[in-house]
Scaffold this motif. Structure first.
Motif, PDB file in Angstrom:
ATOM      1  N   LEU A 252       0.670  -1.143  -0.006  1.00 17.89           N
ATOM      2  CA  LEU A 252       0.012   0.072   0.005  1.00 17.89           C
ATOM      3  C   LEU A 252       0.617   1.251  -0.072  1.00 17.89           C
ATOM      4  CD1 LEU A 252      -2.605  -1.009   2.824  1.00 17.89           C
ATOM      5  CD2 LEU A 252      -2.809  -1.071   0.178  1.00 17.89           C
ATOM      6  N   PRO A 253       0.421   2.266  -0.322  1.00 12.99           N
ATOM      7  CA  PRO A 253       0.986   3.758  -0.082  1.00 12.99           C
ATOM      8  C   PRO A 253       1.654   3.912   1.221  1.00 12.99           C
ATOM      9  CG  PRO A 253      -1.294   3.869  -1.168  1.00 12.99           C
ATOM     10  CD  PRO A 253      -1.010   2.600  -0.713  1.00 12.99           C
ATOM     11  N   SER A 254       1.105   3.527   2.333  1.00  8.26           N
ATOM     12  CA  SER A 254       1.886   3.857   3.457  1.00  8.26           C
ATOM     13  C   SER A 254       1.685   2.609   4.460  1.00  8.26           C
ATOM     14  CB  SER A 254       1.162   4.934   4.229  1.00  8.26           C
ATOM     15  OG  SER A 254       0.107   4.559   5.142  1.00  8.26           O
ATOM     16  N   VAL A 255       2.621   2.582   5.495  1.00  7.50           N
ATOM     17  CA  VAL A 255       2.323   1.538   6.439  1.00  7.50           C
ATOM     18  C   VAL A 255       1.407   1.976   7.624  1.00  7.50           C
ATOM     19  CG1 VAL A 255       5.094   0.937   6.389  1.00  7.50           C
ATOM     20  CG2 VAL A 255       4.168   2.632   8.049  1.00  7.50           C
ATOM     21  N   LEU A 256       1.109   0.654   8.140  1.00 12.00           N
ATOM     22  CA  LEU A 256       0.164   1.037   9.478  1.00 12.00           C
ATOM     23  C   LEU A 256      -1.169   1.797   9.060  1.00 12.00           C
ATOM     24  CD1 LEU A 256       2.588   1.972  12.343  1.00 12.00           C
ATOM     25  CD2 LEU A 256       1.536  -0.120  12.052  1.00 12.00           C
ATOM     26  N   PRO A 257      -1.939   1.378   8.058  1.00 10.65           N
ATOM     27  CA  PRO A 257      -3.234   2.285   7.470  1.00 10.65           C
ATOM     28  C   PRO A 257      -4.031   2.270   8.454  1.00 10.65           C
ATOM     29  CG  PRO A 257      -2.864  -0.067   6.338  1.00 10.65           C
ATOM     30  CD  PRO A 257      -1.677   0.073   7.290  1.00 10.65           C
ATOM     31  N   SER A 258      -4.014   1.486   9.470  1.00 12.18           N
ATOM     32  CA  SER A 258      -5.324   1.588  10.716  1.00 12.18           C
ATOM     33  C   SER A 258      -4.924   2.648  11.712  1.00 12.18           C
ATOM     34  CB  SER A 258      -5.460   0.331  11.462  1.00 12.18           C
ATOM     35  OG  SER A 258      -4.323  -0.146  11.808  1.00 12.18           O
ATOM     36  N   PHE A 259      -3.691   3.296  11.712  1.00 11.70           N
ATOM     37  CA  PHE A 259      -3.132   4.321  12.672  1.00 11.70           C
ATOM     38  C   PHE A 259      -3.312   5.422  11.983  1.00 11.70           C
ATOM     39  CE2 PHE A 259      -1.555   0.476  14.809  1.00 11.70           C
ATOM     40  CZ  PHE A 259      -1.415   1.030  16.134  1.00 11.70           C
ATOM     41  N   SER A 260      -3.349   6.708  12.978  1.00  6.64           N
ATOM     42  CA  SER A 260      -3.550   7.990  12.382  1.00  6.64           C
ATOM     43  C   SER A 260      -2.569   8.474  11.541  1.00  6.64           C
ATOM     44  CB  SER A 260      -4.023   9.142  13.450  1.00  6.64           C
ATOM     45  OG  SER A 260      -2.860   9.092  14.407  1.00  6.64           O
ATOM     46  N   LYS A 261      -2.838   9.753  10.786  1.00  8.88           N
ATOM     47  CA  LYS A 261      -1.588  10.105   9.804  1.00  8.88           C
ATOM     48  C   LYS A 261      -0.325  10.608  10.650  1.00  8.88           C
ATOM     49  CE  LYS A 261      -3.917  11.632   5.653  1.00  8.88           C
ATOM     50  NZ  LYS A 261      -5.457  11.596   5.812  1.00  8.88           N
ATOM     51  N   GLU A 262      -0.320  11.302  11.647  1.00  7.11           N
ATOM     52  CA  GLU A 262       0.654  11.674  12.460  1.00  7.11           C
ATOM     53  C   GLU A 262       1.424  10.579  12.955  1.00  7.11           C
ATOM     54  OE1 GLU A 262      -2.541  12.656  13.028  1.00  7.11           O
ATOM     55  OE2 GLU A 262      -2.458  14.072  14.688  1.00  7.11           O
ATOM     56  N   HIS A 419     -21.459  -5.700  21.885  1.00 10.28           N
ATOM     57  CA  HIS A 419     -21.049  -4.516  21.740  1.00 10.28           C
ATOM     58  C   HIS A 419     -19.639  -4.443  21.942  1.00 10.28           C
ATOM     59  CE1 HIS A 419     -20.976   0.047  21.720  1.00 10.28           C
ATOM     60  NE2 HIS A 419     -20.479  -0.234  22.921  1.00 10.28           N
ATOM     61  N   TYR A 420     -18.703  -3.999  20.850  1.00  7.98           N
ATOM     62  CA  TYR A 420     -17.535  -3.582  21.055  1.00  7.98           C
ATOM     63  C   TYR A 420     -17.107  -2.379  21.446  1.00  7.98           C
ATOM     64  CZ  TYR A 420     -12.673  -3.090  19.458  1.00  7.98           C
ATOM     65  OH  TYR A 420     -11.166  -2.844  19.641  1.00  7.98           O
ATOM     66  N   SER A 421     -16.124  -2.204  22.755  1.00  5.74           N
ATOM     67  CA  SER A 421     -15.678  -1.079  23.117  1.00  5.74           C
ATOM     68  C   SER A 421     -14.201  -0.736  22.761  1.00  5.74           C
ATOM     69  CB  SER A 421     -15.928  -0.954  24.618  1.00  5.74           C
ATOM     70  OG  SER A 421     -15.097  -0.044  25.023  1.00  5.74           O
ATOM     71  N   HIS A 422     -13.920  -0.179  21.799  1.00  7.75           N
ATOM     72  CA  HIS A 422     -12.351   0.233  21.454  1.00  7.75           C
ATOM     73  C   HIS A 422     -11.891   0.921  22.393  1.00  7.75           C
ATOM     74  CE1 HIS A 422      -9.172   0.188  18.676  1.00  7.75           C
ATOM     75  NE2 HIS A 422      -9.065   1.373  18.637  1.00  7.75           N
ATOM     76  N   GLN A 423     -10.601   0.237  22.849  1.00  9.60           N
ATOM     77  CA  GLN A 423      -9.751   0.874  23.665  1.00  9.60           C
ATOM     78  C   GLN A 423      -8.358   1.542  23.277  1.00  9.60           C
ATOM     79  OE1 GLN A 423     -10.639   0.258  27.372  1.00  9.60           O
ATOM     80  NE2 GLN A 423     -12.479  -0.424  26.072  1.00  9.60           N
ATOM     81  N   GLY A 424      -8.386   1.394  21.942  1.00  9.68           N
ATOM     82  CA  GLY A 424      -7.238   2.227  21.237  1.00  9.68           C
ATOM     83  C   GLY A 424      -6.307   1.276  20.975  1.00  9.68           C
ATOM     84  N   SER A 425      -5.296   1.641  20.024  1.00 10.35           N
ATOM     85  CA  SER A 425      -4.499   0.865  19.330  1.00 10.35           C
ATOM     86  C   SER A 425      -2.911   1.215  19.671  1.00 10.35           C
ATOM     87  CB  SER A 425      -4.270   1.110  17.910  1.00 10.35           C
ATOM     88  OG  SER A 425      -5.668   0.932  17.358  1.00 10.35           O
ATOM     89  N   LEU A 426      -2.102   0.366  20.091  1.00  8.10           N
ATOM     90  CA  LEU A 426      -0.893   0.550  20.459  1.00  8.10           C
ATOM     91  C   LEU A 426       0.212  -0.231  19.518  1.00  8.10           C
ATOM     92  CD1 LEU A 426      -1.101   0.067  24.313  1.00  8.10           C
ATOM     93  CD2 LEU A 426      -0.235   2.165  23.194  1.00  8.10           C
ATOM     94  N   ALA A 427       1.278   0.343  19.418  1.00  7.38           N
ATOM     95  CA  ALA A 427       2.416  -0.714  18.752  1.00  7.38           C
ATOM     96  C   ALA A 427       3.767  -0.074  19.052  1.00  7.38           C
ATOM     97  CB  ALA A 427       2.212  -0.543  17.355  1.00  7.38           C
ATOM     98  N   TYR A 428       4.658  -0.948  19.178  1.00  8.86           N
ATOM     99  CA  TYR A 428       5.921  -0.805  19.554  1.00  8.86           C
ATOM    100  C   TYR A 428       6.688  -0.622  18.117  1.00  8.86           C
ATOM    101  CZ  TYR A 428      10.486  -1.233  21.189  1.00  8.86           C
ATOM    102  OH  TYR A 428      11.995  -1.007  21.681  1.00  8.86           O
TER     103      TYR A 428
END
Ligand code: FAD
Ligand code: NAI
Length: 485
Positions: A252-262, A419-428
């Motif tokens: 794809l054009p960028s890595v980590l598509p599920s994370f925010s642009k910043e 019901h899914y409650s999203h707690q956020g995404s984290l990556a090292y």
């Protein structure tokens, strides 16, 4: 002097108190009390899998309501978020494993754990056929068991898109043996490059590591490889270290598509500073024994020599899931996985629930989703047991009034949709830095850096399922800081 003496006594009492509490908790975890035996009057609940979904269900399940059987080819739970750390030796494998029997021994009624692979599910006759495919087998290695309720939580397997050479030459990063294989392969490449008389060209090939897939798995693994290189290999192999290269390839054009642009930009910057090359808009077309064939954004194909390829290109449904879906062609039309309703019941099947990566839903295939689904099902099974018991009483009701009362009670037992409650995404991302996309008070909060890395560590330490795992992981982190990998 008096103050110091008092301080000394308080410190001593605190240390003794904390040690005694730690010892008490550890012993309680290690030696749980006796359990109820199987009860022939109870319904049989079969759980396929011992991963995030199945283990979270087991943790929350009141086993006194059912005769529970767990079937999985692995007799342990694997804490996947820390798997890339095992691949480079930051963590020991056993630190992120929890034996399934460790969980089931704490349940009120005994749970039968069978180390075997489910081969076929018959949704009409409500049976599962399983087989022990391990190296050592007894006289019987295959059997068929009936179920009243089935929880299907077999996860997914690594997607290869049928690309030639992937299965033969690349390492995956999904199971424990994948991480162990990668570690052996990586060190083998370095040792072979160190072999006397090796040409410079061959050294460069052996020391070129290609990671395929710019999703979170590929990113975390590249970061871990970089740490190993910087913190240990540079001093062990000073003559080779400058030749070690890590290349991350993403279609794809960028890595980590599920994370925010910043955070994508921050990760790309961090990788650049760490000398990890990112090739975006680039497809791996073939994996050879000593090279990969890449197709770049210009459409040109080129062969790149390398010592190791790690394949982290996403998930696909397992064969057993495809076979099960084929038995219900009208309801199971999504190729990505098992279609479920709002209550996680498999569409078209009676009494089968499916959770986690084996399902095709609007949720990402993450541990967060699978574990919330497992906890939800534990609550659902409590209600189902209540309803089943009331219904059994209803059939034995002696008066019309009694029957009416029971009927009302049965009607009151209602399941709520999942019901899914999203707690956020984290990556090292390596270099003691992590990234986080966290929903706080309804707003998306992004953060990256060393402080986020500390948060990442504490979040995963607290998510680990047992005190034993927490102690082992914390111990490994201290060991690596003091003595290296
Ligand atoms: P799994 O956890 O994969 O469990 C499937 C189980 O089924 C396994 O026990 C397996 O042995 C068993 N099984 C397989 N075949 C059969 C069969 N035929 N019969 C019976 N049992 C069978 N998600 C996050 O949210 N955060 C993260 O940080 C994160 N990091 C990750 C890092 C890595 C390296 C990987 C690979 C994944 C990561 N994930 C993360 C994703 C997460 O691991 C998965 O979404 C999660 O494991 C899905 O849970 P599951 O129960 O559906 O499947
Ligand atoms: P993924 O599906 O997220 O990413 C795979 C990537 O590989 C895709 O971006 C795809 O474009 C690329 N790709 C596929 N074929 C390719 C090819 N031939 N050449 C080059 N690139 C190719 O898979 P991943 O990273 O394994 O994650 C799976 C799931 O687990 C995701 O839902 C993810 O969110 C979750 N996960 C979460 C983590 C976290 O939150 N820290 C860590 C690891 C996984």
């Amino acid at each position: 002097r008096h103050f110091l003496q008092t301080l000394g006594r308080v410190t001593l009492v605190t240390i003794v108190g904390a040690s005694a509490t730690f010892y008490y908790i550890a012993q309680k975890e290690r030696h749980p009390g006796p359990q109820l035996p199987f009860d022939p009057s109870k319904k049989t609940l079969v759980i396929l899998g011992s991963g995030w979904g199945a283990t979270s269900l087991l943790k929350g399940l009141d086993t006194s309501d059912y005769n529970t059987i767990v079937v999985s080819p692995k007799n342990f739970f694997l804490f996947t978020p820390l798997l890339p750390s095992v691949a480079v030796g930051t963590l020991n494998a056993r630190s992120i494993l929890q034996p399934t029997r460790y969980v089931t021994r704490h349940k009120s009624r005994q749970v039968l754990v069978i180390e075997a692979e489910a081969k076929e599910v018959d949704p009409v006759n409500k049976t599962v056929t399983l087989s022990d495919d391990s190296e050592i087998q007894g006289q019987i290695s295959s059997t068929t068991i009936p179920y009243d309720y089935l929880v299907y939580a077999v996860g997914a397997e690594t997607q290869t898109f049928g690309i030639p050479g992937v299965r033969e030459h690349a390492c995956f990063m999904k199971e424990l043996h994948d991480a162990e294989k990668m570690q052996r392969r990586f060190l083998d490449c370095v040792e072979s490059a160190a072999f006397p008389g090796q040409s410079d060209e061959e050294k460069d090939r052996l020391l070129h590591m290609v990671v395929v897939g710019g999703g979170p798995t590929g990113i975390e693994l590249s970061g871990e490889l970089r740490d190993f290189l910087e913190e240990d290999l540079k001093s062990w192999y000073p003559e080779l270290a400058s030749r070690i290269r890590i290349t991350l390839v993403e279609a794809l054009p960028s890595v980590l598509p599920s994370f925010s642009k910043e955070l994508i930009a921050y990760t790309e910057r961090t990788f650049k500073e760490s000398d990890i090359d990112i090739l975006t808009k680039t497809m791996v077309k073939k994996v050879n024994e000593k090279s990969v064939l890449l197709k770049g954004p210009d459409g040109v194909e080129r062969e790149v020599p390398c010592g190791m390829v790690v394949w982290a290109a996403g998930n696909t449904a397992r064969q057993i899931s495809r076979d099960l879906m084929a038995k219900l062609p009208e309801d199971q039309t999504n190729k990505r996985g098992i279609a479920v309703d709002d209550y996680l019941r498999m569409k078209g099947a009676r009494d089968i629930f499916a959770i986690g990566d084996c399902t095709a839903s609007s949720y990402a295939p993450t541990a967060q989703v699978a574990s919330q689904q497992g906890s939800y099902l534990a609550r659902v099974f409590k209600l189902i047991a209540k309803k089943d018991n009331l219904q059994a009483d209803l059939t034995h009701a002696e008066t019309g009034e009694e029957a009416e009362k029971l009927k009302k009670q049965v009607d009151k037992v209602k399941l709520k949709p999942f019901h899914y409650s999203h707690q956020g995404s984290l990556a090292y991302i390596g270099s003691d830095k992590a990234i986080a996309d966290l929903p706080i008070f309804g707003r998306e909060w992004t953060s990256g850096g060393v402080a986020t890395f500390m948060f990442w560590r504490s979040a995963y330490l607290s998510t680990l399922f047992s005190l034993r795992n927490r102690s082992l992981v914390a111990g490994d982190w201290i060991r690596v800081k003091l003595w290296g990998r």
